[in-house]
Design a protein around this motif. Structure first.
Motif, PDB file in Angstrom:
ATOM      1  N   LYS A   1       0.842  -1.207   0.000  1.00 47.60           N
ATOM      2  CA  LYS A   1       0.000   0.000   0.000  1.00 47.60           C
ATOM      3  C   LYS A   1       0.873   1.251   0.000  1.00 47.60           C
ATOM      4  O   LYS A   1       0.601   2.214  -0.735  1.00 47.60           O
ATOM      5  CB  LYS A   1      -0.907  -0.012   1.234  1.00 47.60           C
ATOM      6  CG  LYS A   1      -1.927   1.117   1.275  1.00 47.60           C
ATOM      7  CD  LYS A   1      -2.820   0.959   2.491  1.00 47.60           C
ATOM      8  CE  LYS A   1      -3.907   2.032   2.541  1.00 47.60           C
ATOM      9  NZ  LYS A   1      -4.776   1.854   3.744  1.00 47.60           N
ATOM     10  N   ARG A   2       1.937   1.243   0.800  1.00 45.81           N
ATOM     11  CA  ARG A   2       2.846   2.394   0.823  1.00 45.81           C
ATOM     12  C   ARG A   2       3.542   2.570  -0.517  1.00 45.81           C
ATOM     13  O   ARG A   2       3.767   3.708  -0.971  1.00 45.81           O
ATOM     14  CB  ARG A   2       3.864   2.237   1.946  1.00 45.81           C
ATOM     15  CG  ARG A   2       3.277   2.421   3.344  1.00 45.81           C
ATOM     16  CD  ARG A   2       4.372   2.523   4.395  1.00 45.81           C
ATOM     17  NE  ARG A   2       5.122   1.276   4.531  1.00 45.81           N
ATOM     18  CZ  ARG A   2       4.773   0.268   5.324  1.00 45.81           C
ATOM     19  NH1 ARG A   2       3.656   0.348   6.056  1.00 45.81           N
ATOM     20  NH2 ARG A   2       5.527  -0.815   5.415  1.00 45.81           N
ATOM     21  N   ALA A   3       3.888   1.471  -1.184  1.00 51.51           N
ATOM     22  CA  ALA A   3       4.519   1.556  -2.498  1.00 51.51           C
ATOM     23  C   ALA A   3       3.571   2.184  -3.509  1.00 51.51           C
ATOM     24  O   ALA A   3       3.986   2.987  -4.363  1.00 51.51           O
ATOM     25  CB  ALA A   3       4.950   0.165  -2.964  1.00 51.51           C
ATOM     26  N   ALA A   4       2.294   1.820  -3.417  1.00 53.36           N
ATOM     27  CA  ALA A   4       1.294   2.419  -4.319  1.00 53.36           C
ATOM     28  C   ALA A   4       1.212   3.920  -4.095  1.00 53.36           C
ATOM     29  O   ALA A   4       1.229   4.714  -5.055  1.00 53.36           O
ATOM     30  CB  ALA A   4      -0.065   1.769  -4.093  1.00 53.36           C
ATOM     31  N   PHE A   5       1.139   4.333  -2.835  1.00 51.88           N
ATOM     32  CA  PHE A   5       1.045   5.760  -2.527  1.00 51.88           C
ATOM     33  C   PHE A   5       2.324   6.496  -2.935  1.00 51.88           C
ATOM     34  O   PHE A   5       2.265   7.655  -3.367  1.00 51.88           O
ATOM     35  CB  PHE A   5       0.764   5.967  -1.042  1.00 51.88           C
ATOM     36  CG  PHE A   5      -0.641   5.618  -0.630  1.00 51.88           C
ATOM     37  CD1 PHE A   5      -1.656   5.491  -1.577  1.00 51.88           C
ATOM     38  CD2 PHE A   5      -0.969   5.412   0.704  1.00 51.88           C
ATOM     39  CE1 PHE A   5      -2.947   5.174  -1.202  1.00 51.88           C
ATOM     40  CE2 PHE A   5      -2.268   5.088   1.092  1.00 51.88           C
ATOM     41  CZ  PHE A   5      -3.254   4.966   0.129  1.00 51.88           C
TER      42      PHE A   5
END
Length: 296
Positions: free
Chosen positions: A98-102
């Motif tokens: 999720k952090r990589a997506a953001f």
């Protein structure tokens, strides 16, 4: 004898594979074609084209990670055949993905703000719509990818918005050529999604993911794929009415026919992963040759 175990990718490679590089032509081609339209209109600005490429590719990567995260936490990816899924495979935590997506969306946002500063702040709203489309494809309480609308959004955002937007940030005006050129680009991107959904049709149906493929069935999806990858060449001929060298784009037709034959012959499972790669190469060739033709 048991089949050999699949080697576990290293820390860097797993994130590269998780970004699904075979899908990235969908983000590069509209920028290339849109830039060609800008060249034809006498308004090419190299650094704006480069920023547009950063925006497009970063949104695609962010969308892929967001899809990995959302499908992973829902359990949709547990039995899926295809590119590596970071969450479902256990190679990365949901929070990390999720952090990589953001982070990818953040890179796109910074580049997009730079373009908005010179080409018009209303583009911020367009960028926000792109981020929302990327996240809510499989994220949120009512993901549109689970409602059979993925192909529509791909055509709009990776066809119309990306191509027209790239031309606009350089020309700072709209014209009919960029709209006409955006249609084959969008259809080729749709073909990539259709192949993904055809490959996953059984596992998606079992998981309750109602993609367009699960709704219309495999035979109709195979026909849809052929239409999506071949119809762009009709538009190449139409573009040639005003930019005759656009007929160079027909040089990609043989590459498009290869995966079409495999899909129409009933290719399934892991064979469709190869078809995905072939579709991406056909899309790249179409985009490159069409862009050269438009620019000339």
């Amino acid at each position: 004898m048991a089949p050999p175990a699949t080697p576990v990718p290293g820390p860097v490679r797993r994130w590269v594979e998780g970004a699904r590089p075979r899908t990235l032509p969908a983000s590069a081609v509209p920028v290339v074609v849109g830039t060609a339209v800008a060249i034809a209109g006498g308004g090419f600005v190299w650094w704006r084209a480069l920023l547009a490429l950063v925006v497009s590719v970063a949104i695609q990567v962010g969308t892929n990670y967001a899809n990995d995260y959302s499908d992973g936490v829902r359990g949709t990816d547990r039995a899926r055949v295809g590119p590596l899924r970071l969450v479902a495979s256990g190679l990365a935590s949901p929070g990390a993905v999720k952090r990589a997506a953001f982070a990818a969306f953040g890179v796109a946002g910074v580049a997009g703000l730079a373009l908005a500063a010179v080409a018009g702040w209303w583009l911020v709203a367009v960028g926000a719509a792109c981020f929302a489309a990327g996240w809510f494809y499989t994220g949120g309480p009512r993901p549109y990818g689970y409602a059979g609308l993925g192909e529509v959004f791909v055509f709009v955002f990776f066809g119309l918005v990306a191509t027209i937007g790239t031309a606009y940030v350089q020309l700072e005006r709209f014209n009919g050529l960029e709209v006409l050129a955006a249609v084959p680009v969008g259809l080729a991107s749709v073909a990539l999604l259709v192949i993904n959904n055809l490959r996953d049709i059984d596992t998606d149906a079992a998981a309750g993911k109602r993609t367009l493929a699960t709704r219309i069935g495999a035979p109709a999806t195979r026909t849809l794929y052929a239409l999506a990858i071949l119809t762009p060449f009709v538009f190449v001929v139409a573009i040639a009415v005003v930019r005759p060298w656009a007929l160079l784009g027909l040089g990609a037709l043989p590459l498009a026919l290869i995966p079409v034959r495999r899909v129409r012959a009933g290719e399934t499972g892991r064979g469709l992963i190869e078809v995905l790669g072939q579709t991406g190469r056909a899309q790249l060739a179409l985009g490159a040759l069409l862009a050269v033709g438009i620019a000339l």
